[in-house]
Scaffold this motif. Structure first.
Motif, PDB file in Angstrom:
ATOM      1  N   ARG A   1      14.198  -1.832 -19.970  1.00  0.00           N
ATOM      2  CA  ARG A   1      14.680  -0.511 -20.387  1.00  0.00           C
ATOM      3  C   ARG A   1      14.968   0.340 -19.158  1.00  0.00           C
ATOM      4  NH1 ARG A   1       9.577  -1.161 -23.366  1.00  0.00           N
ATOM      5  NH2 ARG A   1       9.909  -1.277 -25.619  1.00  0.00           N
ATOM      6  N   SER A   2      15.903   1.275 -19.318  1.00  0.00           N
ATOM      7  CA  SER A   2      16.212   2.223 -18.236  1.00  0.00           C
ATOM      8  C   SER A   2      15.667   3.579 -18.628  1.00  0.00           C
ATOM      9  CB  SER A   2      17.723   2.360 -18.041  1.00  0.00           C
ATOM     10  OG  SER A   2      18.310   1.097 -17.979  1.00  0.00           O
ATOM     11  N   SER A   3      14.737   4.101 -17.849  1.00  0.00           N
ATOM     12  CA  SER A   3      14.094   5.344 -18.261  1.00  0.00           C
ATOM     13  C   SER A   3      15.001   6.540 -18.026  1.00  0.00           C
ATOM     14  CB  SER A   3      12.774   5.527 -17.528  1.00  0.00           C
ATOM     15  OG  SER A   3      12.951   5.392 -16.153  1.00  0.00           O
ATOM     16  N   ARG A   4      14.902   7.500 -18.928  1.00  0.00           N
ATOM     17  CA  ARG A   4      15.560   8.800 -18.745  1.00  0.00           C
ATOM     18  C   ARG A   4      14.533   9.738 -18.137  1.00  0.00           C
ATOM     19  NH1 ARG A   4      20.268   8.998 -22.057  1.00  0.00           N
ATOM     20  NH2 ARG A   4      20.094   7.879 -24.028  1.00  0.00           N
ATOM     21  N   ARG A   5      15.014  10.628 -17.288  1.00  0.00           N
ATOM     22  CA  ARG A   5      14.120  11.590 -16.636  1.00  0.00           C
ATOM     23  C   ARG A   5      14.692  12.992 -16.787  1.00  0.00           C
ATOM     24  NH1 ARG A   5       9.560   8.609 -14.963  1.00  0.00           N
ATOM     25  NH2 ARG A   5      10.247   6.641 -14.100  1.00  0.00           N
ATOM     26  N   GLY A   6      13.802  13.954 -16.816  1.00  0.00           N
ATOM     27  CA  GLY A   6      14.207  15.370 -16.773  1.00  0.00           C
ATOM     28  C   GLY A   6      15.231  15.720 -17.831  1.00  0.00           C
ATOM     29  N   ASP A   7      16.369  16.261 -17.395  1.00  0.00           N
ATOM     30  CA  ASP A   7      17.407  16.738 -18.319  1.00  0.00           C
ATOM     31  C   ASP A   7      18.060  15.608 -19.122  1.00  0.00           C
ATOM     32  OD1 ASP A   7      16.904  19.214 -17.359  1.00  0.00           O
ATOM     33  OD2 ASP A   7      18.723  19.369 -16.119  1.00  0.00           O
ATOM     34  N   GLU A   8      17.897  14.376 -18.650  1.00  0.00           N
ATOM     35  CA  GLU A   8      18.521  13.254 -19.366  1.00  0.00           C
ATOM     36  C   GLU A   8      17.772  12.917 -20.652  1.00  0.00           C
ATOM     37  OE1 GLU A   8      18.158  10.049 -16.655  1.00  0.00           O
ATOM     38  OE2 GLU A   8      19.777  10.728 -15.339  1.00  0.00           O
ATOM     39  N   ILE A   9      16.529  13.382 -20.759  1.00  0.00           N
ATOM     40  CA  ILE A   9      15.731  13.040 -21.935  1.00  0.00           C
ATOM     41  C   ILE A   9      16.317  13.719 -23.161  1.00  0.00           C
ATOM     42  CG2 ILE A   9      13.459  13.319 -23.040  1.00  0.00           C
ATOM     43  CD1 ILE A   9      12.219  13.071 -20.233  1.00  0.00           C
ATOM     44  N   GLY A  10      16.547  12.923 -24.201  1.00  0.00           N
ATOM     45  CA  GLY A  10      17.105  13.470 -25.434  1.00  0.00           C
ATOM     46  C   GLY A  10      18.016  12.450 -26.069  1.00  0.00           C
ATOM     47  N   CYS A  11      18.594  12.829 -27.206  1.00  0.00           N
ATOM     48  CA  CYS A  11      19.473  11.894 -27.899  1.00  0.00           C
ATOM     49  C   CYS A  11      20.360  12.658 -28.862  1.00  0.00           C
ATOM     50  CB  CYS A  11      18.649  10.869 -28.672  1.00  0.00           C
ATOM     51  SG  CYS A  11      19.665   9.574 -29.400  1.00  0.00           S
ATOM     52  N   ASP A  12      21.644  12.255 -28.933  1.00  0.00           N
ATOM     53  CA  ASP A  12      22.537  12.847 -29.938  1.00  0.00           C
ATOM     54  C   ASP A  12      23.226  11.728 -30.725  1.00  0.00           C
ATOM     55  OD1 ASP A  12      24.164  11.883 -27.997  1.00  0.00           O
ATOM     56  OD2 ASP A  12      25.298  13.742 -27.670  1.00  0.00           O
ATOM     57  N   CYS A  13      22.452  10.707 -31.055  1.00  0.00           N
ATOM     58  CA  CYS A  13      22.989   9.543 -31.759  1.00  0.00           C
ATOM     59  C   CYS A  13      23.397   9.903 -33.196  1.00  0.00           C
ATOM     60  CB  CYS A  13      21.955   8.420 -31.789  1.00  0.00           C
ATOM     61  SG  CYS A  13      20.576   8.779 -32.886  1.00  0.00           S
ATOM     62  N   ALA A  14      23.992   8.936 -33.847  1.00  0.00           N
ATOM     63  CA  ALA A  14      24.464   9.136 -35.224  1.00  0.00           C
ATOM     64  C   ALA A  14      23.398   8.772 -36.258  1.00  0.00           C
ATOM     65  CB  ALA A  14      25.723   8.286 -35.440  1.00  0.00           C
ATOM     66  N   TYR A  15      22.156   8.610 -35.827  1.00  0.00           N
ATOM     67  CA  TYR A  15      21.091   8.169 -36.743  1.00  0.00           C
ATOM     68  C   TYR A  15      19.899   9.122 -36.698  1.00  0.00           C
ATOM     69  CZ  TYR A  15      24.080   4.147 -36.421  1.00  0.00           C
ATOM     70  OH  TYR A  15      25.183   3.338 -36.433  1.00  0.00           O
ATOM     71  N   PRO A  16      20.103  10.376 -37.113  1.00  0.00           N
ATOM     72  CA  PRO A  16      19.028  11.363 -37.002  1.00  0.00           C
ATOM     73  C   PRO A  16      17.777  10.970 -37.775  1.00  0.00           C
ATOM     74  CG  PRO A  16      20.829  12.207 -38.352  1.00  0.00           C
ATOM     75  CD  PRO A  16      21.324  10.953 -37.709  1.00  0.00           C
ATOM     76  N   GLY A  17      17.930  10.147 -38.827  1.00  0.00           N
ATOM     77  CA  GLY A  17      16.775   9.766 -39.633  1.00  0.00           C
ATOM     78  C   GLY A  17      15.701   9.060 -38.816  1.00  0.00           C
ATOM     79  N   VAL A  18      16.126   8.246 -37.849  1.00  0.00           N
ATOM     80  CA  VAL A  18      15.159   7.462 -37.074  1.00  0.00           C
ATOM     81  C   VAL A  18      15.219   7.818 -35.587  1.00  0.00           C
ATOM     82  CG1 VAL A  18      14.934   5.538 -38.689  1.00  0.00           C
ATOM     83  CG2 VAL A  18      16.812   5.523 -37.034  1.00  0.00           C
ATOM     84  N   CYS A  19      15.651   9.062 -35.319  1.00  0.00           N
ATOM     85  CA  CYS A  19      15.812   9.512 -33.930  1.00  0.00           C
ATOM     86  C   CYS A  19      14.609  10.372 -33.527  1.00  0.00           C
ATOM     87  CB  CYS A  19      17.104  10.303 -33.790  1.00  0.00           C
ATOM     88  SG  CYS A  19      17.381  10.892 -32.119  1.00  0.00           S
ATOM     89  N   ASP A  20      13.845   9.913 -32.564  1.00  0.00           N
ATOM     90  CA  ASP A  20      12.638  10.658 -32.172  1.00  0.00           C
ATOM     91  C   ASP A  20      12.982  12.045 -31.620  1.00  0.00           C
ATOM     92  OD1 ASP A  20      13.533   8.804 -29.929  1.00  0.00           O
ATOM     93  OD2 ASP A  20      12.241  10.173 -28.833  1.00  0.00           O
ATOM     94  N   ALA A  21      14.160  12.181 -30.990  1.00  0.00           N
ATOM     95  CA  ALA A  21      14.555  13.498 -30.461  1.00  0.00           C
ATOM     96  C   ALA A  21      14.752  14.484 -31.614  1.00  0.00           C
ATOM     97  CB  ALA A  21      15.837  13.375 -29.636  1.00  0.00           C
ATOM     98  N   ARG A  22      15.409  14.022 -32.689  1.00  0.00           N
ATOM     99  CA  ARG A  22      15.642  14.887 -33.858  1.00  0.00           C
ATOM    100  C   ARG A  22      14.335  15.199 -34.566  1.00  0.00           C
ATOM    101  NH1 ARG A  22      20.206  12.129 -33.411  1.00  0.00           N
ATOM    102  NH2 ARG A  22      22.058  13.419 -33.639  1.00  0.00           N
ATOM    103  N   ILE A  23      13.462  14.197 -34.657  1.00  0.00           N
ATOM    104  CA  ILE A  23      12.184  14.431 -35.332  1.00  0.00           C
ATOM    105  C   ILE A  23      11.392  15.500 -34.577  1.00  0.00           C
ATOM    106  CG2 ILE A  23       9.965  13.360 -35.952  1.00  0.00           C
ATOM    107  CD1 ILE A  23      11.573  10.739 -36.455  1.00  0.00           C
TER     108      ILE A  23
END
Ligand SMILES: [Zn+2]
Length: 269
Positions: A235-257
């Motif tokens: 895996r490639s880790s995200r750091r700082g401002d890169e942390i987050g997600c705007d994927c098309a699957y909000p149901g199983v998206c930890d950022a949205r949760i």
């Protein structure tokens, strides 16, 4: 509900590469040689001789997986052995490379419960190199049931570790055999030893993956007993401002949760 696996496209230039472009999945057969495989297995047991046995065992390289954040540790780093660093230049995505490596040993018959790896803490490309034994991986498009499960308040750090990290010791007995309220059909993909699986897009963000605990897999109509299997998750880790997600699957998206929980906490104030 079980479905046949979707039909892959075979790469014309290199028939060892199979692609399922609509879900962002790729399998490269014989990604490592038998010699490399033997080296990896030997190194694994040389490093942890006391841990050999019937339990799942993991080893971490690069930035360690952090079970409190589900991301990569800020501080704990183990230099990469050459049997890992040697394969990095051959990974299909080169504009960013993994920096967090988890090697796991799965005794014959063991599995991993269905889970979606954390979206926010790692970049899109998720690799799994299999060796030692063939195993079938079960994929299923995540549905409302998965979204509901990921929002249960009773999910302790331990549960999250089991589900999200695919690196915990074991699942409670019977847990993996419970019938699920399946909305979407699941299908199995045979992962031969020495193959590299790459998950991006829908297969990375919107599908659960799992390994059913069982002693044999049915491959080409034949029951094939499982041997000990190893995998290297990269895996490639995200750091700082890169942390987050705007994927098309909000149901199983930890950022949205996390956003939902923050909004709920703000509402209740
Ligand atoms: Zn997401």
């Amino acid at each position: 509900m079980q479905a046949p696996p979707p039909i892959p496209t075979v790469d014309i230039a290199d028939p060892s590469i199979l692609r399922w472009d609509s879900i962002g999945l790729m399998l490269i057969r014989d990604f490592i040689s038998e010699e490399q495989e033997a080296t990896m297995i030997h190194a694994f047991h040389a490093r942890d001789p006391a841990k050999e046995g019937k339990k799942r065992v993991s080893q971490h390289f690069g930035y360690h997986f952090d079970y409190s954040t589900f991301g990569a540790s800020e501080s704990t780093f183990t230099p990469l052995p050459s049997y890992i660093s040697d394969i990095l230049p051959r990974l299909p995505i080169q504009h960013y490379l993994p920096d967090q490596f988890t090697i796991q040993y799965y005794p014959p018959g063991s599995g991993i419960p269905p889970h979606v790896d954390t979206h926010s803490m790692f970049a899109e490309a998720l690799y799994s190199l299999s060796f030692g034994s063939t195993v079938s991986m079960t994929f299923r498009m995540a549905g409302p049931n998965d979204a509901r499960k990921m929002r249960l308040p009773k999910r302790s750090a331990q549960d999250m570790e089991t589900a999200a990290a695919s690196s915990a010791s074991s699942t409670p007995p019977g847990e993996e055999d419970k019938p699920e309220e399946v909305v979407h059909p699941s299908w199995e993909l045979v992962l031969p030893p020495r193959s590299l699986l790459l998950m991006t897009g829908p297969s990375r963000y919107g599908y659960t993956h799992a390994i059913r605990p069982r002693k044999t897999d049915i491959i080409d109509g034949q029951a094939v007993p499982r041997q000990g299997r190893y995998s290297i998750t990269m895996r490639s880790s995200r750091r700082g401002d890169e942390i987050g997600c705007d994927c098309a699957y909000p149901g199983v998206c930890d950022a949205r949760i996390r956003d939902e929980m923050a909004a709920r906490a703000a509402d209740s104030r």
